[in-house]
Design an enzyme around this catalytic site. Structure first.
Site, mmCIF file in Angstrom:
data_model
loop_
_atom_site.group_PDB
_atom_site.id
_atom_site.type_symbol
_atom_site.label_atom_id
_atom_site.label_comp_id
_atom_site.label_asym_id
_atom_site.label_seq_id
_atom_site.Cartn_x
_atom_site.Cartn_y
_atom_site.Cartn_z
ATOM 1 N N HIS A 34 -1.663 0.618 -9.959
ATOM 2 C CA HIS A 34 -2.248 -0.355 -9.015
ATOM 3 C C HIS A 34 -2.867 -1.543 -9.790
ATOM 4 C CE1 HIS A 34 -4.085 -0.743 -4.723
ATOM 5 N NE2 HIS A 34 -3.954 -1.947 -5.281
ATOM 6 N N GLU A 67 -3.920 7.843 -4.798
ATOM 7 C CA GLU A 67 -4.276 7.136 -6.029
ATOM 8 C C GLU A 67 -5.602 7.672 -6.553
ATOM 9 O OE1 GLU A 67 -4.084 2.888 -5.437
ATOM 10 O OE2 GLU A 67 -2.044 2.988 -4.684
ATOM 11 N N ARG A 96 0.859 -1.181 0.000
ATOM 12 C CA ARG A 96 0.000 0.000 0.000
ATOM 13 C C ARG A 96 0.901 1.238 0.000
ATOM 14 N NH1 ARG A 96 -3.553 -2.693 -1.616
ATOM 15 N NH2 ARG A 96 -5.583 -3.108 -0.695
HETATM 16 N N1 NAI Z 1 -0.812 -3.947 -5.472
HETATM 17 C C1 NAI Z 1 -1.909 -4.694 -5.457
HETATM 18 O O1 NAI Z 1 -2.709 -4.705 -6.381
HETATM 19 C C2 NAI Z 1 -2.175 -5.569 -4.286
HETATM 20 C C3 NAI Z 1 -1.713 -5.234 -3.038
HETATM 21 N N2 NAI Z 1 -1.949 -6.063 -1.976
HETATM 22 C C4 NAI Z 1 -1.436 -5.697 -0.666
HETATM 23 O O2 NAI Z 1 -0.591 -6.742 -0.207
HETATM 24 C C5 NAI Z 1 -0.875 -7.003 1.156
HETATM 25 C C6 NAI Z 1 -0.444 -8.390 1.528
HETATM 26 O O3 NAI Z 1 -1.281 -9.356 0.933
HETATM 27 P P1 NAI Z 1 -1.116 -10.907 1.363
HETATM 28 O O4 NAI Z 1 0.283 -11.345 1.140
HETATM 29 O O5 NAI Z 1 -2.218 -11.661 0.730
HETATM 30 O O6 NAI Z 1 -1.398 -10.771 2.917
HETATM 31 P P2 NAI Z 1 -0.832 -11.657 4.126
HETATM 32 O O7 NAI Z 1 -1.655 -11.298 5.306
HETATM 33 O O8 NAI Z 1 -0.734 -13.071 3.711
HETATM 34 O O9 NAI Z 1 0.658 -11.102 4.292
HETATM 35 C C7 NAI Z 1 0.995 -9.924 4.941
HETATM 36 C C8 NAI Z 1 2.210 -10.205 5.791
HETATM 37 O O10 NAI Z 1 2.705 -8.985 6.330
HETATM 38 C C9 NAI Z 1 3.104 -9.263 7.672
HETATM 39 N N3 NAI Z 1 3.150 -8.022 8.451
HETATM 40 C C10 NAI Z 1 2.119 -7.256 8.836
HETATM 41 N N4 NAI Z 1 2.574 -6.211 9.545
HETATM 42 C C11 NAI Z 1 3.929 -6.339 9.605
HETATM 43 C C12 NAI Z 1 4.958 -5.567 10.184
HETATM 44 N N5 NAI Z 1 4.689 -4.456 10.873
HETATM 45 N N6 NAI Z 1 6.233 -5.990 10.021
HETATM 46 C C13 NAI Z 1 6.519 -7.115 9.321
HETATM 47 N N7 NAI Z 1 5.585 -7.888 8.734
HETATM 48 C C14 NAI Z 1 4.299 -7.496 8.897
HETATM 49 C C15 NAI Z 1 2.059 -10.240 8.193
HETATM 50 O O11 NAI Z 1 2.530 -10.934 9.310
HETATM 51 C C16 NAI Z 1 1.883 -11.137 6.968
HETATM 52 O O12 NAI Z 1 2.802 -12.192 6.974
HETATM 53 C C17 NAI Z 1 -2.377 -6.714 1.280
HETATM 54 O O13 NAI Z 1 -2.733 -6.410 2.609
HETATM 55 C C18 NAI Z 1 -2.560 -5.539 0.350
HETATM 56 O O14 NAI Z 1 -2.372 -4.338 1.073
HETATM 57 C C19 NAI Z 1 -2.622 -7.229 -2.135
HETATM 58 C C20 NAI Z 1 -3.116 -7.587 -3.345
HETATM 59 C C21 NAI Z 1 -2.957 -6.766 -4.522
HETATM 60 O O1 3PY Z 2 -6.651 -6.933 -3.261
HETATM 61 C C1 3PY Z 2 -6.048 -5.880 -2.951
HETATM 62 O O2 3PY Z 2 -5.783 -5.594 -1.768
HETATM 63 C C2 3PY Z 2 -5.654 -4.935 -4.001
HETATM 64 O O3 3PY Z 2 -4.928 -4.035 -3.761
HETATM 65 C C3 3PY Z 2 -6.158 -5.112 -5.368
HETATM 66 O O4 3PY Z 2 -6.108 -6.391 -5.800
#
Ligand code: NAI
Ligand code: 3PY
Length: 324
Positions: free
Chosen positions: A285, A266, A237
């Site tokens: 994004h 954004e 993010r």
């Molecule tokens: N650019 C895009 O289109 C997308 C962006 N995202 C972003 O990616 C993020 C992660 O997605 P996933 O991998 O599925 O989630 P997830 O929950 O599997 O992974 C997030 C990881 O970050 C770790 N974490 C949280 N706070 C932390 C901290 N302060 N220090 C170190 N590690 C920390 C958690 O323990 C977890 O392992 C989402 O929350 C979203 O914001 C997700 C999908 C698409």
């Molecule tokens: O799923 C999310 O969190 C995104 O940022 C878009 O896929």
């Protein structure tokens, strides 16, 4: 009578039909106060809410006293006031897993595009500048065998580690709140504290959720710790990064380049300084934005809302404590 739901995102026809089979659907463009006022009765009686990229806070919940479940077409849920939902006993459903591999592909795209300067040199070709043998001013840097650091070793981080390890023979470092055994065993990933990761990585890849703890986690001090040759990638993010500090680090040569899919604001304003820097690849994004994955996310969100309103929640729930 079917329960009523508010839909604030366009859905493919078959998924809209699936939703309408179960619910009376009111389609709105957004969740702005004007829209809520215009459809006040529908919001007041809705038991479900489905969409993405809009703020869902206490002010909106006040207008939706019958709400039992919200379903976001995303894995990230930083635009929801989770505490306010939980206090009111409202479920929050999201779409993990279905987008993991696609987002990891996007991150690898950013790694390759920044290192090999793919967009910059392609533009030079289009501008007619390829008029003879190319020299070092067109060269990039290698990706294979370089060290890739991952901050946010969750689902997407793990899929990125797999690509880096098997696809590009890259040593993988990671920082997390606890050890990730699977990353260590399958991809030989090495746990280290953040300062060590920043100092040793050639690519610093961030895929953290936005929380109070992660907001501006990357600022002046973190960029100063990175190698001058380091490339910074962010697909988590935007507000996880202090964008002005990143711009300063890119301009001063503190770091070499950045590949960004997410931004503090954004859409990224057209006059952003980031867009003036040749060593920045900025994507709109698109982490999960393929036809297949966006369809799967929408289908998952529809099924999540059906499950939640039928009391059949087994997965994809952010606040399962509501069920107890
Ligand atoms: N650019 C895009 O289109 C997308 C962006 N995202 C972003 O990616 C993020 C992660 O997605 P996933 O991998 O599925 O989630 P997830 O929950 O599997 O992974 C997030 C990881 O970050 C770790 N974490 C949280 N706070 C932390 C901290 N302060 N220090 C170190 N590690 C920390 C958690 O323990 C977890 O392992 C989402 O929350 C979203 O914001 C997700 C999908 C698409
Ligand atoms: O799923 C999310 O969190 C995104 O940022 C878009 O896929």
């Amino acid at each position: 009578m079917k329960p009523s739901v508010i839909l604030y995102k366009a859905l493919p026809d078959d998924l809209l039909a699936r939703l309408e089979h179960h619910f009376t659907v009111t389609r709105v463009d957004d969740l702005s106060p004007e829209t809520v006022a215009q459809h006040a009765d529908a919001f007041a009686s809705a038991e479900g809410l489905l969409g993405s990229s809009e703020k869902v806070d206490s002010a909106l919940l006040e207008k939706m006293p019958g709400l039992r479940a919200t379903s976001t077409v995303s894995v990230g849920y930083d635009n929801f006031d989770v505490d306010a939902l939980t206090q009111r006993g409202i479920l929050l459903m999201h779409t993990p897993t279905v987008l993991t591999e696609t987002v990891a592909d996007t991150m690898m795209t950013l790694v390759l595009a920044t290192a090999r300067r793919a967009l910059e040199v392609a533009d030079r070709v289009k501008n007619g500048e390829w008029t003879g043998s190319i020299g070092p001013d067109w060269f990039g840097i290698d990706v294979h065998h370089k060290t890739l650091g991952i901050v946010g070793m969750g689902r997407i981080g793990l899929a990125l580690a797999q690509r880096a390890h098997f696809g590009f023979s890259m040593p993988v470092l990671y920082n997390a709140r606890s050890h990730h055994r699977e990353a260590e065993e399958r991809f030989n990933a090495r746990y280290c504290d953040l300062d060590t990761l920043l100092a040793e990585s050639d690519f610093v890849c961030v895929v953290l959720p936005l929380t109070e703890e992660t907001r501006h986690k990357f600022g002046k001090a973190q960029f100063a710790r990175m190698k001058n040759s380091a490339i910074f990638i962010n697909a988590g993010r935007g507000p996880v990064v202090d964008e002005q500090a990143l711009i300063d680090a890119l301009k001063s040569g503190e770091i070499h380049a950045a590949g960004l899919d997410v931004f503090e604001q954004e859409p990224l304003p057209a006059d952003s300084e980031l867009l003036k820097l040749p060593n920045v690849v900025a994507l709109p994004h698109i982490g999960s934005a393929t036809h297949e994955t966006r369809y799967n996310m929408a289908a998952c969100a529809v099924d999540n809302l059906i499950d939640a309103l039928q009391g059949k929640v087994e997965k994809n729930c952010v606040n399962p404590q509501v069920l107890k």
